[in-house]
Design an enzyme around this catalytic site. Structure first.
Site, PDB file in Angstrom:
ATOM      1  N   ARG A  95       0.841  -1.209   0.000  1.00  0.00           N
ATOM      2  CA  ARG A  95       0.000   0.000   0.000  1.00  0.00           C
ATOM      3  C   ARG A  95       0.874   1.258   0.000  1.00  0.00           C
ATOM      4  NH1 ARG A  95      -4.408   0.206   4.580  1.00  0.00           N
ATOM      5  NH2 ARG A  95      -2.577   0.701   5.826  1.00  0.00           N
ATOM      6  N   LYS A 205      -3.191   6.701   1.470  1.00  0.00           N
ATOM      7  CA  LYS A 205      -2.947   7.012   2.881  1.00  0.00           C
ATOM      8  C   LYS A 205      -1.985   8.193   2.923  1.00  0.00           C
ATOM      9  CE  LYS A 205      -2.715   4.361   7.157  1.00  0.00           C
ATOM     10  NZ  LYS A 205      -4.149   4.354   7.536  1.00  0.00           N
ATOM     11  N   GLU A 241     -16.594   6.111   5.766  1.00  0.00           N
ATOM     12  CA  GLU A 241     -15.634   5.615   6.755  1.00  0.00           C
ATOM     13  C   GLU A 241     -15.779   6.373   8.055  1.00  0.00           C
ATOM     14  OE1 GLU A 241     -11.519   4.960   5.892  1.00  0.00           O
ATOM     15  OE2 GLU A 241     -11.815   5.577   3.822  1.00  0.00           O
TER      16      GLU A 241
HETATM   17  C1  LIG Z   1      -5.283   3.573   7.863  1.00  0.00           C
HETATM   18  C2  LIG Z   1      -6.706   3.827   7.590  1.00  0.00           C
HETATM   19  C3  LIG Z   1      -7.697   2.830   7.694  1.00  0.00           C
HETATM   20  C4  LIG Z   1      -7.414   1.456   8.236  1.00  0.00           C
HETATM   21  O1  LIG Z   1      -6.476   0.755   7.500  1.00  0.00           O
HETATM   22  P1  LIG Z   1      -5.727  -0.490   8.147  1.00  0.00           P
HETATM   23  O2  LIG Z   1      -4.850  -0.981   7.066  1.00  0.00           O
HETATM   24  O3  LIG Z   1      -6.766  -1.462   8.546  1.00  0.00           O
HETATM   25  O4  LIG Z   1      -4.979   0.039   9.321  1.00  0.00           O
HETATM   26  C5  LIG Z   1      -8.980   3.145   7.322  1.00  0.00           C
HETATM   27  N1  LIG Z   1      -9.315   4.373   6.896  1.00  0.00           N
HETATM   28  C6  LIG Z   1      -8.400   5.358   6.793  1.00  0.00           C
HETATM   29  C7  LIG Z   1      -8.825   6.692   6.295  1.00  0.00           C
HETATM   30  C8  LIG Z   1      -7.073   5.114   7.145  1.00  0.00           C
HETATM   31  O5  LIG Z   1      -6.171   6.084   7.064  1.00  0.00           O
END
Ligand SMILES: *Cc1c(COP(=O)(O)O)cnc(C)c1O
Length: 360
Positions: A95, A205, A241
């Site tokens: 990722r 991210k 989310e």
């Molecule tokens: C990091 C994150 C998640 C969760 O991702 P994981 O890989 O499960 O830690 C979900 N939503 C957002 C906006 C994030 O930044």
């Protein structure tokens, strides 16, 4: 939340030189963990602050000025049978590569990054900076168990005009963490703020995505809630989310629904894992648009997922002044058993049938 920065001494750093990555392992100032914990608090904090000082990284750059950067978060879990294991590190490394590509930066091969993460953690562990397994964690099914949080992130070269980062660093640090959301009654509220727009960076991210969630979550906390839930930018009807976690609803017909991935949803690794574990149990999992109306009227359990959050039940959801209670006072059955299953895999107390854990 229990994110206090008590950085371990060894830090990984690699800078892209135009052709390849120059890798370094940096050993920051430290005593032994025992000596550090017996320091007077002010001295211990001063040492922790010095450990977060680096003269080799520029202050003014595209990351500090414009949020041109991305990051990852993963955890090392103390194992029931000893040692520490990372949860799906190659997924985070993959990722990170995609995020860097999304930000039009040079990216690192996932294998190279996950190898570097193992190496810098091993260096910390060999200095004694680690976390021991504690069998009392089993009493509450690891709800209050600790872990080591690992934060890889990109950091740009010097620059002042708005631009892309062409010679970024990837830096990784580690810090111990305790449970993120306190177990109990976690109430959530929808926000009218918009986290991600179609055509934007919601799927990456990236640093720039967390300003609005930080604002919205704090507004929710001021109103007595634990978490805010974002709806879609266009119609404000579909759940997207939480502030930094993915959303799941168990509907009354038994289907487990989570919003489908697209350019406004972050592809969570916990999300992906939960989908797998639910399918393993024969639960019908649907990745599709999910309206707030459907959840308010038709959900029996709701939870959010993320590396920091694990699986965290939402006991109620408030939208436009109306509140639906799911399981206030006690945890929903599916949420509870999925939460325990995932924790047991992570802490090495249950067979890791999917090969998710990587021993350090
Ligand atoms: C990091 C994150 C998640 C969760 O991702 P994981 O890989 O499960 O830690 C979900 N939503 C957002 C906006 C994030 O930044």
């Amino acid at each position: 939340m229990a994110f206090t920065l008590n950085m371990f001494p060894w830090v990984y750093s690699a800078q892209y030189n135009g052709e390849s990555w120059d890798e370094h392992y940096i050993e920051q100032e430290h005593l032994s963990p025992k000596e550090e914990s017996s320091l007077p608090e002010s001295e211990r904090i001063a040492l922790q602050m010095r450990r977060n000082n680096f003269s080799q990284f520029p202050l003014v750059n595209y990351t500090t000025q414009y949020g041109m950067g991305c990051f990852e978060g993963l955890k090392a879990y103390p194992q029931k049978n000893g040692g520490l294991s990372l949860f799906r590190p190659e997924e985070n490394a993959l990722r990170m590569k995609r995020s860097m590509e999304g930000l039009m930066m040079p990216s690192m091969e996932p294998k190279k990054l996950s190898t570097a993460l193992l190496e810098f953690m091993r260096r910390n562990i060999s200095l004694g900076f680690s976390l021991d397994y504690d069998s009392t964690w089993e009493e509450d099914n690891y709800l209050t168990a600790g872990a080591i949080y690992i934060r890889p992130f990109s950091y740009s070269e010097s620059g002042i005009g708005i631009n892309l980062s062409r010679n970024p660093w990837i830096i990784a640090i580690a810090t111990p963490v305790s449970a993120y959301f306190k177990p109990g009654n976690n109430a959530a509220v929808t926000t009218t703020m918009i986290r991600a727009t179609p055509g934007g960076t919601g799927w990456i991210k990236c640093d720039a995505n967390y300003v609005i969630p930080a604002l919205a979550k704090n507004k929710a906390i001021d109103k007595g809630f634990m978490e805010c839930i974002f709806l879609d930018a266009k119609k404000h009807q579909y759940i997207e989310e939480g502030s930094s976690c993915n959303f799941f609803a168990l509907l009354k017909d038994g289907a487990l629904v989570t919003p489908e991935l697209g350019d406004t949803i972050l592809p969570g690794i916990t999300r992906k894992s939960v989908i797998q574990l639910a399918k393993d149990r024969g639960i019908k999992v649907e990745e599709r648009p999910l309206t707030i109306k459907e959840v308010m009227e038709n959900a029996q359990e709701c939870f959010v997922t993320g590396t920091a959050a694990g699986i965290t039940p939402l006991c109620s959801l408030t939208h436009k002044e109306k509140t639906t209670d799911f399981n206030c006072g006690k945890m929903g059955e599916l949420t509870n058993s999925m939460l325990i299953e995932l924790k047991e895999i992570q802490y090495g107390a249950r067979e890791d049938v999917h090969g998710w854990m990587q021993q350090l």
